[in-house]
Write a protein that holds these residues in place. Structure first.
Motif, short mmCIF file in Angstrom:
data_model
loop_
_atom_site.label_atom_id
_atom_site.label_comp_id
_atom_site.label_asym_id
_atom_site.label_seq_id
_atom_site.Cartn_x
_atom_site.Cartn_y
_atom_site.Cartn_z
N LEU A 38 -17.96 -7.11 -2.23
CA LEU A 38 -16.85 -6.43 -1.56
C LEU A 38 -15.74 -7.46 -1.27
O LEU A 38 -16.01 -8.65 -1.16
CB LEU A 38 -17.33 -5.79 -0.27
N GLN A 39 -14.51 -6.98 -1.16
CA GLN A 39 -13.41 -7.88 -0.88
C GLN A 39 -12.58 -7.35 0.29
O GLN A 39 -12.67 -6.18 0.67
CB GLN A 39 -12.52 -8.06 -2.10
N SER A 40 -11.78 -8.23 0.86
CA SER A 40 -10.91 -7.87 1.97
C SER A 40 -9.55 -7.41 1.45
O SER A 40 -9.23 -7.54 0.27
CB SER A 40 -10.73 -9.06 2.91
N MET A 41 -8.73 -6.88 2.36
CA MET A 41 -7.37 -6.45 1.98
C MET A 41 -6.55 -7.63 1.50
O MET A 41 -5.81 -7.51 0.51
CB MET A 41 -6.68 -5.80 3.18
N VAL A 42 -6.64 -8.78 2.18
CA VAL A 42 -5.84 -9.93 1.78
C VAL A 42 -6.30 -10.46 0.43
O VAL A 42 -5.46 -10.90 -0.39
CB VAL A 42 -5.87 -11.03 2.87
N GLN A 43 -7.59 -10.44 0.14
CA GLN A 43 -8.08 -10.87 -1.17
C GLN A 43 -7.59 -9.92 -2.27
O GLN A 43 -7.21 -10.36 -3.36
CB GLN A 43 -9.61 -10.92 -1.17
N ARG A 44 -7.58 -8.63 -1.97
CA ARG A 44 -7.13 -7.63 -2.94
C ARG A 44 -5.64 -7.81 -3.26
O ARG A 44 -5.24 -7.80 -4.43
CB ARG A 44 -7.39 -6.23 -2.39
N VAL A 45 -4.83 -7.99 -2.22
CA VAL A 45 -3.39 -8.16 -2.41
C VAL A 45 -3.09 -9.45 -3.19
O VAL A 45 -2.27 -9.46 -4.11
CB VAL A 45 -2.65 -8.15 -1.06
N TRP A 46 -3.79 -10.55 -2.84
CA TRP A 46 -3.54 -11.81 -3.53
C TRP A 46 -3.92 -11.70 -5.02
O TRP A 46 -3.22 -12.25 -5.89
CB TRP A 46 -4.29 -12.96 -2.87
N GLU A 47 -4.99 -11.00 -5.31
CA GLU A 47 -5.40 -10.77 -6.69
C GLU A 47 -4.32 -9.99 -7.45
O GLU A 47 -4.01 -10.30 -8.61
CB GLU A 47 -6.72 -9.98 -6.70
N GLN A 48 -3.72 -8.99 -6.79
CA GLN A 48 -2.66 -8.21 -7.42
C GLN A 48 -1.39 -9.05 -7.64
O GLN A 48 -0.70 -8.90 -8.65
CB GLN A 48 -2.34 -6.98 -6.57
N LEU A 49 -1.10 -9.95 -6.72
CA LEU A 49 0.03 -10.86 -6.90
C LEU A 49 -0.20 -11.78 -8.10
O LEU A 49 0.74 -12.07 -8.86
CB LEU A 49 0.24 -11.70 -5.63
#
Length: 459
Positions: A38-49
């Motif tokens: 599982l990942q956090s919101m900040v990890q998800r956003v950074w991956e999308q960046l």
């Protein structure tokens, strides 16, 4: 274009998982497309960046209390602008602008975009962010925003009301409406209003000139010195509401603010996280359990059950946002924290009548990471290694440690540890004032510790 991610807040609507040190953006409850973890919101956003080639021009603006958590989840190389203290979004954005201007040397004509660190969006949202630069240059607007096309008349979000046709690439903004009633929201949807995504873009010169008008420093280090004197005010109130020429870009994709248990559970990677069972008849009930004891849920529908070292929540999902009001005035030390080197859980904290305290923690240190070389003035400590191997430094001497070793650390003794493999140990603190602030960090890196100890042996 330069991007600033704002990372702040305590997210008390997601208690007991969120606390003053672990805000909602750090909760690892979302599915991860690249692996089973599982990942956090900040990890998800950074991956999308990273996927949209924006990460190289992105800086995270955050408070001192969140630095360790960000580095734990994103690594030590992520660029940070660190606020000395929390003072709302205008001071944070102003500090970021002065960093770009006076430290990084960014051109005043460069576009600066600011967005929250925790939106739940498709990757196409970040492609839309790239369009802000062209839209600003074409329109000569002072500010550019992004608005999501609503899927229902929500009373939870703010709205951007258009002054013209919203079918174009961008449109002029007429006004804003913050969290209307559902009846008002229905009327706003008829006027083609959009949900306000909290994204601001402007040329760097716009904010630097504003700071000069307010007689505030445009040098980053001078503004840091005066930071505690800045007014606590949001960017919306300080800038957006006073700006006349604003455009907005419509985004026709998924956009959510996962700020309550009700919205977060809609996107969670599993109905059950942690030890526990949710029986089949418990429809639309989610369990998140960070404790080492199992939780069983029978016949409870539409509920969230969440358990962490900070507490236990059992709530109907629709009622769960009330937790912020209920916790108003309730203060306790965070019982779980993630740090740059790993994590810790508070197992027990006892205060005795004679003024002595005992605090027991379970501490995990990631392989290759180390605690700083440090000392304390108000407590002694006893560490019992229960997992993994590492190097332990005490008063300038280093030795190898393994499971079963008991390490005694007197008051004011210099000490630190580096994990060779993933390590865990039980720490028992005893003293008169057991607070996180009772610490003097002598060296941060293990290389410095080793060099210092070698020199001490040679004396």
């Amino acid at each position: 274009m330069e991007l600033i991610l704002l990372s702040g807040g305590s997210g008390k609507r997601l208690w007991p998982l969120s606390n003053d040190s672990r805000s909602k953006q750090f909760l690892k409850v979302l599915p991860n497309n690249s692996n089973e973890e599982l990942q956090s919101m900040v990890q998800r956003v950074w991956e999308q960046l990273e996927q949209t080639n924006l990460s190289a021009s992105t800086v995270i603006a955050t408070s001192k209390s969140q630095v360790d958590m960000i580095q734990n989840q994103l690594g030590n190389q992520v660029p940070l602008i660190i606020e000395p203290e929390r003072r709302d979004t205008f001071p944070a954005i102003a500090l970021a602008a002065t960093y770009l201007y006076s430290v990084k040397g960014t051109n005043l004509e460069e576009v600066m975009a600011v967005l929250p660190v925790d939106p739940y969006v498709e990757t196409s949202f970040f492609e839309k962010i790239k369009e802000l630069e062209l839209a600003l240059n074409e329109s000569n607007a002072e500010l550019a925003l992004i608005g999501a096309v609503p899927t229902y008349p929500s009373s939870k979000y703010g709205y951007i009301v258009p002054n013209s046709d919203t079918s174009q690439q961008y449109f002029q903004v007429k006004n804003f409406k913050e969290k209307p009633s559902e009846i008002e929201a229905e009327l706003l949807l008829k006027d083609n209003a959009l949900w306000n995504c909290g994204v601001f873009a402007f040329k760097l010169d716009y904010i630097i000139s504003l700071l000069q008008q307010k007689d505030l420093p445009v040098d980053y280090f001078r503004l840091l010195e005066q930071y505690k004197e800045l007014e606590k005010i949001s960017f919306d109130y300080a800038v957006v509401e006073k700006t006349k020429n604003i455009i907005a870009l419509p985004y026709n994709g998924t956009w959510k603010d996962l700020g309550t248990w009700n919205t977060l559970t809609e996107e969670m990677g599993s109905q059950i996280i942690g030890k526990g069972i949710v029986c089949e008849e418990s429809k639309n009930t989610h369990l998140v359990n960070e404790l080492d004891i199992p939780i069983t849920v029978i016949g409870v529908k539409d509920a969230i059950i969440s358990a962490s070292p900070d507490g236990i929540l059992v709530s109907d999902k629709l009622s769960s946002p009330k937790i912020k009001e209920i916790l108003n005035g309730f203060e306790q030390r965070p019982m779980y924290e993630e740090r740059r080197w790993g994590w810790y859980k508070v197992l027990d904290h006892t205060k005795f009548d004679e003024g002595n305290e005992v605090l027991t923690k379970r501490i995990g240190v990631n392989a290759g990471s180390n605690l700083s070389y440090q000392k304390h003035f108000a407590r002694s400590e006893v560490w019992t290694i229960i997992k993994g191997e590492g190097h332990f430094a005490l008063d300038d001497k280093i030795r190898h440690v393994k499971p079963g070793d008991v390490l005694i650390i007197p008051v004011e003794s210099n000490h630190g540890i580096k994990a060779i493999t993933d390590m865990e140990f039980i720490e028992v603190q005893t003293g008169s004032q057991l607070i996180e602030e009772d610490i003097v960090r002598i060296f941060m890196t293990w290389e410095e510790v080793e060099e210092h100890c070698k020199l001490s042996v040679g004396k």
